[in-house]
Design an enzyme around this catalytic site. Structure first.
Site, PDB file in Angstrom:
ATOM      1  N   ARG A   1     -14.210  -7.312   0.320  1.00 58.75           N
ATOM      2  CA  ARG A   1     -13.284  -7.284   1.397  1.00 58.75           C
ATOM      3  C   ARG A   1     -12.743  -5.690   1.393  1.00 58.75           C
ATOM      4  NH1 ARG A   1      -8.059  -5.349   2.672  1.00 58.75           N
ATOM      5  NH2 ARG A   1      -7.393  -6.262   4.591  1.00 58.75           N
ATOM      6  N   VAL A   2     -12.969  -4.783   2.487  1.00 60.42           N
ATOM      7  CA  VAL A   2     -12.429  -3.558   2.553  1.00 60.42           C
ATOM      8  C   VAL A   2     -11.597  -3.675   3.760  1.00 60.42           C
ATOM      9  CG1 VAL A   2     -12.970  -1.344   2.739  1.00 60.42           C
ATOM     10  CG2 VAL A   2     -14.353  -2.638   1.482  1.00 60.42           C
ATOM     11  N   GLY A   3     -10.365  -2.951   3.606  1.00 61.58           N
ATOM     12  CA  GLY A   3      -9.304  -3.043   4.563  1.00 61.58           C
ATOM     13  C   GLY A   3      -9.564  -1.751   5.388  1.00 61.58           C
ATOM     14  N   ASP A   4      -8.383  -1.410   6.241  1.00 57.79           N
ATOM     15  CA  ASP A   4      -8.227  -0.062   6.840  1.00 57.79           C
ATOM     16  C   ASP A   4      -8.107   1.107   6.094  1.00 57.79           C
ATOM     17  OD1 ASP A   4      -5.524  -1.457   6.239  1.00 57.79           O
ATOM     18  OD2 ASP A   4      -4.956   0.494   7.101  1.00 57.79           O
TER      19      ASP A   4
ATOM     20  N   GLY B   1      -4.761  -4.815   7.356  1.00 56.78           N
ATOM     21  CA  GLY B   1      -5.979  -3.938   7.435  1.00 56.78           C
ATOM     22  C   GLY B   1      -7.001  -4.538   8.660  1.00 56.78           C
TER      23      GLY B   1
ATOM     24  N   THR C   1       0.799  -1.133   0.008  1.00 55.83           N
ATOM     25  CA  THR C   1       0.124   0.176   0.146  1.00 55.83           C
ATOM     26  C   THR C   1       0.996   1.198  -0.021  1.00 55.83           C
ATOM     27  OG1 THR C   1      -1.709  -1.118   1.176  1.00 55.83           O
ATOM     28  CG2 THR C   1      -1.681   1.422   1.506  1.00 55.83           C
TER      29      THR C   1
ATOM     30  N   THR D   1      -0.103   1.275   7.577  1.00 57.39           N
ATOM     31  CA  THR D   1      -0.096   0.034   6.358  1.00 57.39           C
ATOM     32  C   THR D   1       0.187  -1.130   6.983  1.00 57.39           C
ATOM     33  OG1 THR D   1       1.303  -0.779   4.509  1.00 57.39           O
ATOM     34  CG2 THR D   1       2.405   0.609   5.845  1.00 57.39           C
ATOM     35  N   GLY D   2      -0.018  -2.259   6.463  1.00 54.81           N
ATOM     36  CA  GLY D   2      -0.102  -3.655   7.188  1.00 54.81           C
ATOM     37  C   GLY D   2      -1.446  -4.481   6.916  1.00 54.81           C
TER      38      GLY D   2
HETATM   39  N1  ASP Z   1      -3.494  -2.236   4.915  1.00 54.13           N
HETATM   40  C1  ASP Z   1      -3.844  -2.552   3.658  1.00 54.13           C
HETATM   41  C2  ASP Z   1      -5.088  -3.369   3.638  1.00 54.13           C
HETATM   42  O1  ASP Z   1      -5.250  -4.159   4.360  1.00 54.13           O
HETATM   43  C3  ASP Z   1      -2.680  -3.450   2.870  1.00 54.13           C
HETATM   44  C4  ASP Z   1      -1.122  -2.722   2.925  1.00 54.13           C
HETATM   45  O2  ASP Z   1      -1.081  -1.980   3.897  1.00 54.13           O
HETATM   46  O3  ASP Z   1      -0.308  -3.304   2.356  1.00 54.13           O
HETATM   47  O4  ASP Z   1      -5.727  -3.455   2.516  1.00 54.13           O
END
Ligand code: ASP
Length: 283
Positions: free
Chosen positions: A183-186, A208, A155, A205-206
């Site tokens: 799916r929706v992340g953070d 979600g 991300t 980032t990481g």
């Molecule tokens: N945080 C993002 C998600 O979970 C992925 C990422 O940070 O690489 O969608």
């Protein structure tokens, strides 16, 4: 005082050949955003310009190069926030918008809403005449051939402070590889994937699913007054231990302090201040 920090995702270390390319791309995004600030433009202009560079780069999980979902399609999320007004915009599950962070900006500035998803977000994108691309544009050798079910991606995000002391943040992602349809992340969730006010701005980032449980970006604000930026960012990352969460954060505050922490193997980043000759970048 002008400041910018960008990241290209927290996660597992990439291949030896990819690392310098990704660090350079982050530096390039950083210097693009910094030039915008130097030209007297706003922190919002700067974060969009910086994120766009990484969305257009095939080695990051945003825009072109976004990871594919379980159906082999891209579904991208993005968010943006202006700390001086607390205005925000976000989009999720957009499939063929070239630069989702720019669309999030349109949501913030031109719609009656804060967050648009899927078909509705794309209908709005057409009204705003943003650039669309066919699926083929987003696919890269790397994403199409990804066999291993890596947990999270690359991300991209940026935080900037402009001459007027205004802080802005932007984030853009294709989400995690092989994610469930819908799916929706953070990343598009205010407080979790991004947050800015008149004191600080942060982008996460990481994983979600972990980040949103701790509302990681706004969490820095819980500690900022008591500890200062650097310790507050470190503490927010430490708080992930409770759920064994994995993430990274980039942040800056109104005094011009810049900070970044992660509990993953790596996180591509670059930052720039007036006293530096060129962007400092690393992983
Ligand atoms: N945080 C993002 C998600 O979970 C992925 C990422 O940070 O690489 O969608």
């Amino acid at each position: 005082m002008l400041r910018i920090i960008v990241h290209g995702g927290a996660g597992d270390i990439r291949s030896e050949e990819e690392v310098p390319v990704c660090v350079d791309a982050c530096k390039n995004a950083c210097s693009t955003g910094f030039s915008v600030l130097k030209n007297g433009k706003s922190s919002i202009d700067a974060v969009v310009a910086a994120v766009k560079v990484l969305e257009d780069h095939p080695l990051f999980d945003a825009g072109r190069g976004s990871y594919l979902n379980e159906k082999g399609n891209v579904e991208m999320d993005a968010g943006i926030m202006d700390g001086s007004t607390l205005n925000m915009g976000a989009v999720s599950a957009v499939t063929c918008v070239k630069n989702p962070a720019e669309l999030a900006r349109f949501v913030m500035e031109k719609s009656r809403h804060n967050f648009l998803t899927g078909e509705g977000a794309e209908a709005f994108a057409k009204e705003m005449a943003v650039q669309f691309e066919p699926l083929q544009y987003f696919l890269t050798e790397r994403t199409v051939n990804l066999h291993e079910k890596t947990l999270f991606g690359d991300t991209v995000g940026a935080v900037a402070l402009d001459e007027e002391g205004k802080i802005a943040v932007a984030v853009s992602t294709g989400g995690v590889p092989f994610k469930h349809l819908g799916r929706v992340g953070d990343s598009p969730l205010v407080g979790s994937g991004f947050y800015a006010n008149d004191s600080f701005g942060a982008v996460a980032t990481g994983i979600g699913e972990d980040i949103m449980r701790l509302v990681l970006s706004v969490r820095i604000g819980f500690y900022l007054g008591e500890m200062g930026l650097n310790k507050a960012v470190a503490q927010a990352i430490k708080d992930l231990d409770v759920i064994n969460g994995k993430a990274g954060l980039i942040a800056l505050d109104k005094t011009g302090d810049i900070s970044l922490y992660r509990n993953t193997e790596g996180m591509f980043y670059a930052y720039m201040r007036e006293d530096l000759k060129e962007c400092v970048g690393g992983v």
